[in-house]
Design an enzyme around this catalytic site. Structure first.
Site, short mmCIF file in Angstrom:
data_model
loop_
_atom_site.label_atom_id
_atom_site.label_comp_id
_atom_site.label_asym_id
_atom_site.label_seq_id
_atom_site.Cartn_x
_atom_site.Cartn_y
_atom_site.Cartn_z
N SER A 157 0.87 -1.15 -0.02
CA SER A 157 0.04 0.10 -0.07
C SER A 157 0.68 1.22 0.05
O SER A 157 2.06 1.30 0.61
CB SER A 157 -0.73 -0.04 1.03
OG SER A 157 -1.69 1.20 1.45
N TYR A 181 -1.77 -1.58 11.00
CA TYR A 181 -1.96 -1.92 9.78
C TYR A 181 -1.05 -1.70 8.59
O TYR A 181 -0.63 -2.75 7.85
CB TYR A 181 -3.51 -1.50 9.39
CG TYR A 181 -3.63 -1.52 7.42
CD1 TYR A 181 -3.99 -2.78 7.08
CD2 TYR A 181 -3.56 -0.55 6.70
CE1 TYR A 181 -3.83 -2.82 5.48
CE2 TYR A 181 -3.63 -0.32 5.45
CZ TYR A 181 -3.59 -1.51 4.93
OH TYR A 181 -3.76 -1.74 3.23
N LYS A 208 2.10 -3.99 6.35
CA LYS A 208 2.54 -3.98 5.02
C LYS A 208 4.01 -3.67 4.78
O LYS A 208 4.65 -4.19 3.88
CB LYS A 208 1.78 -2.65 4.19
CG LYS A 208 0.38 -2.82 4.09
CD LYS A 208 0.17 -4.20 3.32
CE LYS A 208 -1.30 -4.62 3.24
NZ LYS A 208 -1.60 -5.94 2.67
N1 UFG Z 1 -12.81 11.22 3.56
C1 UFG Z 1 -13.83 11.91 3.97
N2 UFG Z 1 -14.91 11.59 4.34
C2 UFG Z 1 -15.22 10.21 4.58
C3 UFG Z 1 -14.04 9.34 4.27
C4 UFG Z 1 -13.09 9.92 3.76
O1 UFG Z 1 -13.67 13.34 3.73
O2 UFG Z 1 -16.30 10.01 4.97
C5 UFG Z 1 -11.60 11.46 2.98
C6 UFG Z 1 -10.31 11.28 3.71
O3 UFG Z 1 -10.02 12.26 4.60
C7 UFG Z 1 -9.50 11.32 2.68
C8 UFG Z 1 -10.11 10.64 1.26
O4 UFG Z 1 -11.40 10.99 1.74
O5 UFG Z 1 -8.94 12.29 2.42
C9 UFG Z 1 -9.83 9.21 1.15
O6 UFG Z 1 -10.16 8.73 2.21
P1 UFG Z 1 -10.35 6.83 2.26
O7 UFG Z 1 -10.55 6.65 3.78
O8 UFG Z 1 -11.00 6.65 1.22
O9 UFG Z 1 -8.69 6.45 1.84
P2 UFG Z 1 -7.26 6.87 2.74
O10 UFG Z 1 -6.44 7.42 1.62
O11 UFG Z 1 -7.51 7.62 3.85
O12 UFG Z 1 -6.87 5.37 3.13
C10 UFG Z 1 -6.55 4.55 2.23
C11 UFG Z 1 -7.00 2.80 2.46
C12 UFG Z 1 -6.07 2.73 3.66
C13 UFG Z 1 -4.72 2.90 3.64
C14 UFG Z 1 -4.36 4.38 3.32
C15 UFG Z 1 -3.07 4.94 3.04
O13 UFG Z 1 -8.18 2.77 2.57
O14 UFG Z 1 -6.19 1.15 3.66
O15 UFG Z 1 -5.01 4.64 2.13
O16 UFG Z 1 -2.54 4.20 1.91
F1 UFG Z 1 -4.05 2.59 4.73
#
Ligand code: UFG
Length: 338
Positions: A125, A150, A154
């Site tokens: 990841s 988590y 990785k």
């Molecule tokens: N976000 C919102 N509201 C929500 C959910 C997400 O504004 O309800 C925003 C988050 O702040 C972020 C973006 O949308 O800016 C993406 O969020 P995600 O949770 O979809 O994805 P992330 O990049 O935070 O997380 C992903 C994977 C994890 C991994 C991480 C880092 O889901 O498994 O990338 O690689 F760890």
């Protein structure tokens, strides 16, 4: 036909990779313990592929069950997806994450060695980069301290693979560092199946669009980005799936004792508000959202430098953000509205 073992093959990325393998003339064989996946995914997969995909209900920690699958099948390669992946849960239950995610890799590598199976593609990841100083982020960028257990699993699994190759192991390995997988198979037969309230942005958006959630909270709009919301590299899951096929074919051409790693992203970053606007466009309806507080541990911005995977594997993302969100929405409509 070459048989490829897919651990976690009933999961989101695993099931789409099974389709990509079939499309390229391989025979996927799935093992999954269905701890975070549904049997209905295998049915959808069979429908898309027009035949029954072989699937064993096996836990990757059950060494003798894994060995029996290897006894039953002559594998040409393995793609290892099976892992726990909820960032928040991992901070509450770190031992669950360390034991499952690390032991399953060790058992798999030992079993592969016992049965003379050399090639493995590992799911890593972009979380290993933390907040990179320079964007887009290259594979050569040093990894940072993990934000969560988590993320640490990785990093540790990547390290195990590197040490294994350094020891002279008769194996060929690629780690793929995924950016943010979104979308679903265009047929609408398979897609992401989040358990309970989704943590990830796109399933939360589509569930809100479908009336299953009242509103989306955007986690902060004062970041140092074009519109103040966080930036990510959203990649269509079928593009990501295809990168696994290319990785395996790359491994097949290498000499023994080989390790490489690739970013898998589109090379473009999009803000949360851009994702919302694109969703509104493809679904033809406004999305109910509000700006809320920042989410702890969120990275401000990250997107992939894809030069290495473009040049070495000859792979590039084909689907746009619009395509991804259209397919996610199509899948949500299939799952149901309120
Ligand atoms: N976000 C919102 N509201 C929500 C959910 C997400 O504004 O309800 C925003 C988050 O702040 C972020 C973006 O949308 O800016 C993406 O969020 P995600 O949770 O979809 O994805 P992330 O990049 O935070 O997380 C992903 C994977 C994890 C991994 C991480 C880092 O889901 O498994 O990338 O690689 F760890």
């Amino acid at each position: 036909m070459k048989k490829i073992l897919i651990t976690g093959g009933a999961g989101y990325i695993g099931s789409h990779t099974a389709v990509a393998l079939v499309n390229s003339g391989y025979e996927p064989v799935i093992i999954d313990n269905f701890s975070n996946s549904e049997k209905s995914t295998v049915a959808g997969l069979n429908k898309i592929c027009g035949r029954e995909i072989s699937c064993y209900e096996v836990d990757c920690l059950d060494r003798s069950a894994v060995e029996r699958v290897f006894l039953d099948n002559d594998f040409s390669g393995v793609i290892h997806f099976a892992a726990f992946k909820a960032v928040g849960e991992s901070t509450r239950l770190p031992l669950k994450y360390y034991s499952n995610n690390i032991d399953s890799l060790l058992i798999l590598l030992e079993t592969m060695s016992k049965f003379g199976v050399k090639d493995i593609v590992f799911s890593s990841s972009c979380t290993v980069y933390g907040q990179p100083e320079i964007l887009p982020v290259k594979e050569s960028t040093p990894r940072q301290l993990a934000e969560s257990p988590y993320g640490n699993t990785k990093k540790i699994c990547e390290d195990i693979l590197v040490d294994y190759i350094k020891s002279g192991a008769d194996s060929r390995i690629v780690s793929l560092r995924y950016f943010n997988p979104v979308g679903a198979h265009p047929s609408g037969e398979i897609g992401e199946l989040p358990l309970g309230v989704p943590n990830n942005l796109v399933p939360f958006i589509t569930q809100t669009g479908a009336g299953l959630r009242k509103k989306l909270t955007v986690f902060g709009d004062k970041y140092n980005t074009p519109d103040g919301t966080c930036v990510r590299d959203y990649i269509h899951v079928m593009d990501l799936a295809e990168a696994h096929v290319k990785s395996l074919e790359y491994l097949f051409q290498q000499k023994n004792n080989f390790y490489d790693l690739f970013n898998v992203g589109t090379g473009n970053g999009n803000t949360v508000l851009e994702v919302i606007k694109t969703f509104e466009k493809v679904s033809g309806q406004p999305l109910n959202y509000e700006i809320g507080l920042r989410r702890e541990g969120d990275i401000e911005k990250v997107w992939a430098d894809t030069e290495k995977i473009n040049n070495v594997l000859g792979w590039e993302a084909k689907y746009s953000l619009e395509d991804s969100l259209r397919d996610s929405w199509n899948w949500q409509l299939k799952l149901g509205k309120k």
